[in-house]
Design an enzyme around this catalytic site. Structure first.
Site, PDB file in Angstrom:
ATOM      1  N   ASP A   6       0.861  -1.185   0.000  1.00  0.00           N
ATOM      2  CA  ASP A   6       0.000   0.000   0.000  1.00  0.00           C
ATOM      3  C   ASP A   6       0.897   1.235   0.000  1.00  0.00           C
ATOM      4  O   ASP A   6       1.861   1.316   0.761  1.00  0.00           O
ATOM      5  CB  ASP A   6      -0.899   0.002   1.240  1.00  0.00           C
ATOM      6  CG  ASP A   6      -1.918   1.125   1.207  1.00  0.00           C
ATOM      7  OD1 ASP A   6      -3.056   0.870   0.797  1.00  0.00           O
ATOM      8  OD2 ASP A   6      -1.559   2.258   1.591  1.00  0.00           O
ATOM      9  N   ILE A   7       0.581   2.201  -0.885  1.00  0.00           N
ATOM     10  CA  ILE A   7       1.369   3.438  -0.945  1.00  0.00           C
ATOM     11  C   ILE A   7       1.020   4.311   0.256  1.00  0.00           C
ATOM     12  O   ILE A   7      -0.157   4.592   0.508  1.00  0.00           O
ATOM     13  CB  ILE A   7       1.094   4.205  -2.253  1.00  0.00           C
ATOM     14  CG1 ILE A   7       1.465   3.330  -3.457  1.00  0.00           C
ATOM     15  CG2 ILE A   7       1.878   5.520  -2.288  1.00  0.00           C
ATOM     16  CD1 ILE A   7       1.095   3.930  -4.798  1.00  0.00           C
ATOM     17  N   GLU A  49      -4.778   2.343  -4.048  1.00  0.00           N
ATOM     18  CA  GLU A  49      -3.311   2.405  -4.016  1.00  0.00           C
ATOM     19  C   GLU A  49      -2.711   1.098  -3.505  1.00  0.00           C
ATOM     20  O   GLU A  49      -1.567   1.056  -3.054  1.00  0.00           O
ATOM     21  CB  GLU A  49      -2.841   3.585  -3.156  1.00  0.00           C
ATOM     22  CG  GLU A  49      -3.190   3.499  -1.693  1.00  0.00           C
ATOM     23  CD  GLU A  49      -4.548   4.093  -1.338  1.00  0.00           C
ATOM     24  OE1 GLU A  49      -4.731   4.467  -0.169  1.00  0.00           O
ATOM     25  OE2 GLU A  49      -5.425   4.175  -2.227  1.00  0.00           O
TER      26      GLU A  49
END
Length: 210
Positions: free
Chosen positions: A88-89, A131
C-alpha cells in the site's frame, strides 16, 4: 440457326448473371470475413480489459483472484507453498490532495512498473484496487517473501518520482503471509492485509510478516 443464336444469347445472359451473383457472393463473404476479424479482435480486447487494470495496465483484482485459485490448486495437489505480499502506498491521499489526481495516477503507474520490473517471471503482480498492489510469489515461503518485499520497499523509497519538475517522495508499506499459515487463499490474503495494517500503525515504510 436463329434457334442456336437465341440459345447462345440466353446462355450468355445466364453466364453473366451467374458471374454477377458469384461476384456479389464473394464480395459479401469478404465483408463477412472482415466483420468476423473485427469482432474477434474486439473479443480479445474485451477479454484483456476484463483482466487488466485500465490505469496501470497490470492485472486487476479479478485476474488476481483467478491466479489465487490456480495457485491454491497447486498447493492442494502438490503442496507447493506460495506467498502473498500486500503493498500500500503511504499517505497516497496527501499526494492527490497536494499535487492533484494526475500526479496520483503517475505515482500509481510508476509504482506498478517498479513492482513488475523487480519481480521474478513466475511472480504474479497486480493492482488490487486504489493504491493497493498484490504480488503472489510461487515456490516462496514467508521469509523469502519478506526479504523480497523489503527490497521493493527500499527501491521505492530511493526512486525519484517527478511530476511537473517537482519531486514527490513516496514510501510503501507491506504485509506478508504464506499459504501454510491458513486454510485457504482468502485466509492468507486477509492475514497479509492485517499485517499491512500493522505496518501502517507501526509508522509506515515497513514490512510486517508476523
Amino acid at each position: 440457326r436463329e434457334k442456336l443464336i437465341n440459345i447462345t444469347i440466353g446462355l450468355d445472359k445466364e453466364i453473366n448473371k451467374f458471374s454477377s451473383d458469384l461476384e456479389k457472393e464473394n464480395s459479401e463473404i469478404t465483408v463477412l470475413k472482415k466483420r468476423i476479424e473485427i469482432l474477434e479482435a474486439q473479443l480479445q480486447e474485451a477479454k484483456k480489459d476484463a483482466k487488466t487494470d485500465d490505469l496501470t495496465n497490470m492485472l486487476n483484482k479479478k485476474a488476481l483472484t483467478d491466479a489465487f485459485k490456480k495457485q491454491d490448486e497447486f498447493f492442494k495437489r502438490y503442496k507447493r507453498n506460495y506467498s502473498v505480499i500486500f503493498f500500500d502506498i503511504d499517505h497516497f491521499k496527501n499526494v492527490n490532495d497536494t499535487y492533484g489526481h494526475d500526479a496520483g495516477d503517475i505515482i500509481l503507474k510508476n509504482v506498478g512498473l517498479l513492482l513488475n520490473r523487480y519481480s521474478r517471471d513466475i511472480d504474479i503482480v497486480g493492482r488490487f484496487g486504489g493504491e493497493e498492489f498484490v504480488i503472489i510469489a510461487p515456490e516462496t515461503d514467508k521469509n523469502g517473501a519478506f526479504i523480497f518485499a523489503d527490497k521493493i520497499r527500499k527501491i521505492v523509497q530511493k526512486t525519484k518520482f517527478i511530476y511537473k519538475k517537482t519531486r514527490i517522495d513516496i514510501t510503501i508499506s507491506a504485509g506478508v503471509s504464506d499459504r501454510k499459515e491458513g486454510d485457504s487463499y482468502e485466509e492468507i490474503l486477509k492475514l497479509a492485509d492485517e499485517r499491512l495494517y500493522k505496518s501502517k500503525k507501526g509508522g509506515r515504510n515497513r514490512v510486517e510478516a508476523e
